[in-house]
Motif scaffolding. Structure first.
Motif, mmCIF file in Angstrom:
data_model
loop_
_atom_site.group_PDB
_atom_site.id
_atom_site.type_symbol
_atom_site.label_atom_id
_atom_site.label_comp_id
_atom_site.label_asym_id
_atom_site.label_seq_id
_atom_site.Cartn_x
_atom_site.Cartn_y
_atom_site.Cartn_z
ATOM 1 N N UNK A 124 14.818 3.181 28.356
ATOM 2 C CA UNK A 124 13.414 3.503 28.145
ATOM 3 C C UNK A 124 12.564 2.249 28.214
ATOM 4 N N UNK A 125 13.022 1.217 27.534
ATOM 5 C CA UNK A 125 12.249 -0.024 27.508
ATOM 6 C C UNK A 125 12.117 -0.632 28.898
ATOM 7 N N UNK A 126 13.181 -0.490 29.690
ATOM 8 C CA UNK A 126 13.122 -1.050 31.036
ATOM 9 C C UNK A 126 12.175 -0.258 31.931
ATOM 10 N N UNK A 127 12.202 1.101 31.750
ATOM 11 C CA UNK A 127 11.393 1.932 32.629
ATOM 12 C C UNK A 127 9.954 2.057 32.140
ATOM 13 N N UNK A 128 9.784 2.001 30.803
ATOM 14 C CA UNK A 128 8.459 2.249 30.251
ATOM 15 C C UNK A 128 8.103 1.181 29.215
ATOM 16 N N UNK A 129 7.864 -0.059 29.638
ATOM 17 C CA UNK A 129 7.515 -1.120 28.677
ATOM 18 C C UNK A 129 6.175 -0.860 28.004
ATOM 19 N N UNK A 130 5.427 -0.032 28.544
ATOM 20 C CA UNK A 130 4.176 0.396 27.935
ATOM 21 C C UNK A 130 4.140 1.920 28.037
ATOM 22 N N UNK A 131 3.425 2.513 27.150
ATOM 23 C CA UNK A 131 2.535 1.955 26.135
ATOM 24 C C UNK A 131 3.295 1.212 25.026
ATOM 25 N N UNK A 132 2.516 0.476 24.235
ATOM 26 C CA UNK A 132 3.086 -0.447 23.295
ATOM 27 C C UNK A 132 3.873 0.237 22.193
ATOM 28 N N UNK A 133 3.270 1.208 21.572
ATOM 29 C CA UNK A 133 3.887 1.783 20.362
ATOM 30 C C UNK A 133 5.289 2.312 20.611
ATOM 31 N N UNK A 134 5.536 3.238 21.625
ATOM 32 C CA UNK A 134 6.909 3.703 21.817
ATOM 33 C C UNK A 134 7.857 2.561 22.197
ATOM 34 N N UNK A 135 7.337 1.574 22.909
ATOM 35 C CA UNK A 135 8.211 0.451 23.258
ATOM 36 C C UNK A 135 8.642 -0.280 21.998
ATOM 37 N N UNK A 136 7.673 -0.519 21.133
ATOM 38 C CA UNK A 136 8.005 -1.190 19.862
ATOM 39 C C UNK A 136 8.972 -0.325 19.071
ATOM 40 N N UNK A 137 8.723 1.022 19.121
ATOM 41 C CA UNK A 137 9.600 1.940 18.394
ATOM 42 C C UNK A 137 11.013 1.895 18.947
ATOM 43 N N UNK A 138 11.114 1.787 20.279
ATOM 44 C CA UNK A 138 12.434 1.711 20.907
ATOM 45 C C UNK A 138 13.167 0.458 20.436
#
Length: 973
Positions: free
Chosen positions: A763-777
């Motif tokens: 997920x982090x690789x494919x969707x670095x943004x938006x910020x919140x879910x990335x931080x959550x990941x």
């Protein structure tokens, strides 16, 4: 050609009446005298000319006084021998003559002579002797009459004639005058002295008009004239003879008439015969009107024409015969006998082969004597008699033109045939033969291409008459006519014709249910109604086909079931349609090309039942129906949708296990189905509802990994990937001791955590943004690493959280700040641990400085976390800072003492450490107090609680009090 003279010579001679008259005279005589016959008396049982030769005269004996002529004669002879009186002797001699006459009559009657001539010698001698003895006797006219009679009876005709001449000459006024003249005429006629015979008969006719001999004299006068060739005068006599016999007799056949005696019938027959001969030798029928001079003769005029016509036929002169009969009908068109006469014309022309003349005669006949002719009004009784031939003529005209039309195919002939059939039916519509002729009319119309008109007549023949042999055939022919009418017709004009045809078919089936053609007729009617979109009636008629006993043929039943199926389907009666399509398939051969379409129809019927149940909110029934599609029609195109919808209905029922099984089956059977993405989503839901987190996560992974080119697809894939990761994480966090179906077993936890981490990382690789879910990941990855004891990964992820939040700028959210705060708090932990590793041992000053430095690092780290302003992080940071101060104070007081200190120095050293530690303790108390005060803000987490626990130790007087309560007793006095 024969001359008139030759025809006269060939004409038959009249039968003599002399013998008859003599016998009658004899009957009037008695033993003592002859009184003659009464004028005009002609007994009905009198012998006739024809029977005279065969008649046997029997004289019955008088039972009282037996008669014996011989004894009587002997007695009279004895009387003469002894009686001198002249008058008595005369009477006796006359009686002797009469007795001799009677004896001869009786002897001849009992024992006829071989020659056939009776022996009247004695009687003749006796009468002659009497006349010789008494020549002037005033009663000699009677004796002379008897003498003539005896001579004639004895065969002495010329002597008898001479005697009769003497009688009429000597006694012109004798009472025997008419009879004597008549007998003279008979003898003269027999002797072929025709002029004298005529004169004698004429003298009779000049006498008593009511006398016995008047009619016979008139008849014989005619014959006498006829023999002389005076035909016109002869006809006058003959017509006069008929006037007294047949005027007003209405019987067509005089031989059967009760108004005439047998003798009269023979007389009339002979008279008509000679009249016919006479007319034939004159101008034929043209000569008749001159003799029809009264209404009386008009009553029997037709018999004269008949006689002449019959004579012509015997002479093989059919044209003359036909003209004769036609002549009467022409001159007497309203006469009761006119139809019969005209009928003879038809019969003669037909027998003679005069087809055209017969045809014209028939047309004239029906025109003159048909329903609308004047004859009916003028002569109702005659009209009734004419109708049978009108009926026959009309039928023959119709059949003639019908037969001709079938050969020539000429429209004019068909029109003419139809015209005569219609005319026949107009007059004889209630006749037993009417159905057959109506049927033939319909045939004519059909053969001439008038299909609509022929259908009307066929139906009339079939249904508007009592049942007859042509009923069913006529009804079926009407169907053929309707079908023929529809050929080549299209567009709006066709439908009304088809409806008329269907009505006729249903009428046929209702009237003739047992007819072998009825099943086919009903089947066709149902099919036509379906094509006309009259589904309700089509289904009803198809049901009739299926109810027939004996059953219709398999092919007909197949059509009927097909129509029931189609109409039921279109009416939304899908359960009925399912049954019907099943019946159709059962009747269809295995290699029938239509089976494919029928199977699809069957599947659709079942599928539609599912839709209906779903619309009605009955998801259980819907699921069952959708599932049955695969059983009833496994190869149908609709099975794919049916199985998918079955799963959907099971989901609506929350039958997650059933839905899961169905969806997995769908995925296996239809890997290339466009519904596969939906199947995956529904499987994810179903597994999730069963708390089978890992299988549910796998479905979300499929969604996430599915290729997409739209923003919506990308959004869906991102959400699915996140869901997959969280579900794997949830699966890993499930009770490891559970053995319930669908929940991970202990060995699965680590694997699921790995899968969760893999998805979070993806997920982090494919969707670095938006910020919140990335931080959550990052946060989730840190937690998973923590569970697995992978501190490095955990620290790295926490650091990533902190960096991401710190660099988030405007994208930062409360969640990112919270997680950033936690990351900052977590980042302080290794700093705290570095502080904790420094022990206050010798060299104390160095280590104390180091520890202070490490404490400052920790304080800074916690300050960073606290600065986020996140309550749970702030309370934790506050608590840890307070604990850090508390620990530093404790570390001071428990630090290693320098060696070689005196007791006083040690005591002073300890006091100094306590003094240095107290500010740290105060700071700890202050910070714990701050934490504790947060309860007023509604914050009471574990760190606040721990601060309270710490304060109990640090400030027991304030925070470690025990509440006391006093018991009270209430007394009721």
């Amino acid at each position: 050609m024969r001359t008139s003279r030759e025809r006269l010579l060939l004409a038959p001679r009249p039968r003599t009446l002399a013998v008859l008259l003599l016998v009658q005279s004899l009957g009037a005589c008695s033993m003592f005298g002859w009184h003659g016959s009464k004028p005009g008396a002609t007994p009905d049982n009198a012998p006739t000319i024809q029977s005279l030769s065969k008649r046997e005269i029997v004289i019955e004996p008088d039972p009282g006084i037996p008669a014996d002529e011989d004894k009587a004669i002997a007695a009279y002879r004895n009387f003469l021998a002894v009686t001198p009186e002249a008058d008595k002797r005369a009477e006796a001699q006359r009686r002797l003559g009469d007795l001799a006459m009677a004896s001869a009559d009786n002897a001849n009657a009992a024992n006829p002579t071989p020659s056939g001539t009776p022996d009247y010698t004695a009687a003749i001698a006796q009468y002659r002797d009497y006349l010789k003895t008494y020549p002037n006797d005033p009663t000699n006219d009677r004796v002379i009459y008897q003498l003539a009679r005896a001579q004639e009876q004895g065969g002495h005709l010329e002597e008898a004639l001479a005697t009769l001449d003497l009688l009429v000459a000597k006694y012109p006024q004798t009472r025997y005058r008419d009879e004597a003249q008549f007998r003279r005429g008979e003898l003269l006629f027999t002797l072929r002295q025709y002029p004298k015979a005529e004169q004698a008969y004429t003298l009779v006719l000049g006498g008593d008009k009511l006398g016995t001999f008047h009619e016979r004299a008139l008849y014989m006068q005619g014959w006498s004239r006829f023999k002389q060739g005076n035909l016109e005068e002869a006809l006058g006599s003959f017509f006069g003879a008929l006037d007294g016999k047949i005027v007003g007799i209405k019987d067509d056949d005089l031989d059967k008439s009760e108004a005439l005696t047998r003798a009269d019938k023979e007389l009339v027959d002979d008279t008509l015969r000679v009249i016919g001969i006479s007319l034939a030798n004159l101008k034929g029928a043209e000569s008749i009107p001159a003799y029809i001079t009264s209404n009386d003769r008009r009553s029997y005029e037709f018999r004269v024409y008949q006689q002449l016509g019959q004579l012509y036929l015997k002479q093989e002169r059919p044209k003359d015969a036909a003209d004769t009969y036609a002549g009467f009908a022409r001159l007497n068109p309203l006469d009761a006998q006119a139809p019969a006469m005209q009928a003879q014309v038809i019969a003669i022309d037909q027998d003679a082969g005069f087809d055209q003349l017969a045809l014209a005669a028939k047309k004239d006949y029906v025109a003159q004597y048909g329903l609308d002719g004047e004859f009916r009004k003028a002569n109702p009784e005659g009209w009734e008699h004419a109708q049978p031939l009108v009926k026959t003529a009309l039928a023959e005209l119709a059949q003639r033109y019908h037969s001709q039309a079938q050969k020539t195919k000429a429209q004019a002939d068909y029109v003419e045939a139809a015209k005569w059939y219609r005319a026949w039916l107009a007059e004889f519509g209630s006749d037993p033969e009417a159905p057959e002729n109506n049927f033939l009319l319909a045939e004519v119309l059909y053969e001439s291409g008038q299909f609509a008109a022929s259908a009307v007549e066929y139906e009339k023949t079939a249904y508007e008459y009592p049942t007859h042999p042509h009923s069913a055939d006529a009804g079926y022919s009407a169907l053929l006519a309707h079908a023929a009418e529809q050929k080549g017709v299209s567009g709006d004009a066709l439908a009304p014709m088809q409806r008329a045809g269907v009505d006729s078919e249903l009428r046929f089936a209702a009237a003739f249910p047992a007819d072998s053609r009825t099943p086919a007729v009903l089947t066709n009617a149902a099919d036509t109604l379906f094509k006309l979109h009259d589904n309700e009636r089509a289904a009803s008629v198809a049901e009739q086909v299926l109810a027939l006993q004996p059953p219709a043929t398999p092919a007909q039943r197949r059509v009927a079931w097909t129509l029931v199926a189609h109409t039921s389907f279109e009416a939304g009666q899908f359960d009925r349609a399912e049954k019907a399509y099943g019946e159709v398939l059962a009747l269809a051969p295995a290699n029938d090309p239509a089976r494919g379409e029928l199977t699809e129809r069957l599947a659709a019927s079942i599928y539609k039942q599912g839709e209906q149940a779903r619309t009605a909110g009955d998801n259980k029934a819907a699921a069952e129906s959708f599932a049955r599609v695969a059983v009833a029609a496994p190869g149908s195109a609709i099975r794919e949708n049916a199985e998918y919808d079955a799963a959907a209905s099971l989901i609506a029922l929350k039958d997650w296990a059933g839905a899961t099984k169905t969806l997995e089956g769908f995925r296996q059977h239809y890997p290339k189905s466009p519904l596969q993405p939906e199947v995956t989503a529904r499987l994810a839901l179903a597994y999730g509802e069963q708390q089978q987190w890992a299988p549910a996560a796998a479905q979300y992974e499929r969604i996430a990994l599915a290729p997409t080119t739209t923003p919506e697809g990308a959004t869906r894939a991102r959400a699915a990937l996140w869901q997959a990761a969280t579900l794997y994480e949830r699966a890993a966090a499930s009770d490891p001791d559970s053995v319930k179906a669908g929940k991970p077993r202990p060995a699965d936890a680590a694997a699921n955590r790995a899968l969760a981490a893999k998805d979070y990382d993806r997920y982090l690789k494919q969707y670095p943004s938006p910020l919140e879910p990335a931080v959550e990941a990052h946060w989730r990855l840190a937690q998973l690493a923590h569970i697995d004891g992978n501190a490095a990964v955990e620290s790295a992820q926490m650091h990533a959280i902190f960096v991401a939040d710190q660099n988030g700028g405007a994208a930062r959210t409360n969640r990112t700040r919270t997680l950033g705060a936690m990351a900052a708090l977590d980042a302080a932990q290794p700093v705290l641990e570095a502080y904790q590793k420094v022990a206050l041992v010798e060299p104390l000053a160095k280590n104390l400085n180091l520890k202070k430095a490490k404490m400052q690092d920790a304080l800074k780290a916690y300050a960073v976390a606290s600065d986020y302003g996140v309550a749970e992080v702030t309370t934790a940071a506050t608590y840890r800072v307070a604990a850090l101060y508390q620990d530093f104070a404790k570390s001071l007081t428990t630090s290693q003492r320098p060696k070689k200190l005196s007791k006083l120095e040690l005591e002073q050293y300890n006091e100094l450490l306590e003094e240095q530690a107290d500010p740290y303790v105060e700071k700890a108390i202050a910070l714990h107090g701050i934490n504790a005060s947060r309860t007023t803000q509604g914050i009471y987490d574990e760190w606040v609680k721990k601060s309270f626990d710490a304060l109990k130790t640090l400030q027991p007087a304030r925070y470690n009090k025990t509440e006391h309560s006093e018991a009270t007793v209430d007394a009721i006095r």
